[in-house]
Design a protein around this motif. Structure first.
Motif: not given
Length: 274
Positions: A222-231, A260-274
């Motif tokens: 959730x923190x990663x997604x927040x950072x990406x959304x902020x910029x 972000x997509x790569x990071x989220x995949x690697x921590x098992x949280x899926x991609x960052x896209x829709x």
């Protein structure tokens, strides 16, 4: 009385006759106490065997970094702008040579800092240029170790400065973790000055997101997604990281999403896209 500097993180503390017992910034789990134990120095001692390198990064942007390395080893960035120059992030060392160099580039009208690890000697820098304001996010107020009237705490998600320069709260690494958007950068395509809130990786094609870099503590999804959304609302083609030469030169906005997509995949949280 001296204002002691922690040798591990470079943070200057309030004046005291003796070194403080502890540096709470280094005791925090995002940082660390040096392997030789808590140690201190002063600005006068630092000036005796260190100097600052002043280097052009691109037209309108100048890097200022200390050699040999001190503390974390970040370099500051001077954003030159018609409405006044802004120092982004900070270094512990300030001396007469550095003051002359900055004045030769048009002086300084404000300081803005990404997060507490780079607070360093921010008050000394402000006073050297007439007490210019230091913009810090209010969420990180408790980490300030040398209070001063120049400190200006801002709330919310963005703070407009001048000439379109905007501070953007991304959170993550610190609750008030901030990046600076410089619309005139990268030949008018926009640049993001990210410190290590969005950490430019050594391949200079990706960024990463961490709660602690030295201790390898990842950020939650959730923190990663927040950072990406902020910029996301801001146009930028280039990202400057925390030290010399660490930059994504082009297509940086796509690199943030891809990273972000790569990071989220690697921590098992899926991609960052829709």
């Amino acid at each position: 009385m001296p204002h002691f500097l922690c040798t591990t993180c470079g943070t200057q503390h309030a004046e005291s006759p003796d070194p403080p017992e502890r540096c709470v910034i280094c005791e925090d789990e995002r940082q660390y106490i040096g392997w030789g134990g808590q140690q201190w120095t002063t600005l006068d001692q630092l000036r005796s065997d260190h100097s600052n390198q002043v280097r052009t990064e691109e037209p309108g942007l100048t890097g200022i970094g200390t050699t040999p390395k001190f503390g974390i080893g970040q370099r500051a960035l001077l954003v030159r702008s018609p409405g006044g120059n802004v120092l982004w992030d900070c270094v512990s060392l300030i001396d007469e040579a550095t003051i002359r160099a900055v004045n030769d580039l048009g002086g300084l009208s404000a300081i803005a800092i990404s997060h507490p690890h780079y607070y360093s000697s921010m008050v000394e820098w402000s006073r050297a240029f007439g007490g210019v304001p230091i913009h810090l996010h209010a969420a990180d107020r408790r980490w300030v170790k040398r209070p001063d009237p120049a400190l200006e705490f801002w709330d919310g998600e963005t703070k407009a400065l001048h000439d379109g320069i905007t501070l953007v709260r991304c959170g993550g690494h610190f609750e008030g973790g901030t990046v600076l958007h410089w619309p005139a950068g990268a030949d008018g395509k926009g640049a993001l000055l990210s410190g290590d809130i969005l950490q430019v990786c050594m391949d200079r094609r990706h960024v990463s997101f961490m709660y602690s870099y030295p201790n390898y503590i990842p950020l939650p999804a959730d923190e990663v997604r927040k950072a990406v959304a902020a910029v996301e609302p801001f146009a930028f083609d280039r990202i400057y990281g925390f030290m010399f030469d660490l930059a994504i030169e082009k297509d940086a906005k796509a690199a943030v999403q891809r990273s972000a997509d790569r990071y989220l995949r690697m921590i098992g949280a899926g991609g960052n896209g829709p």
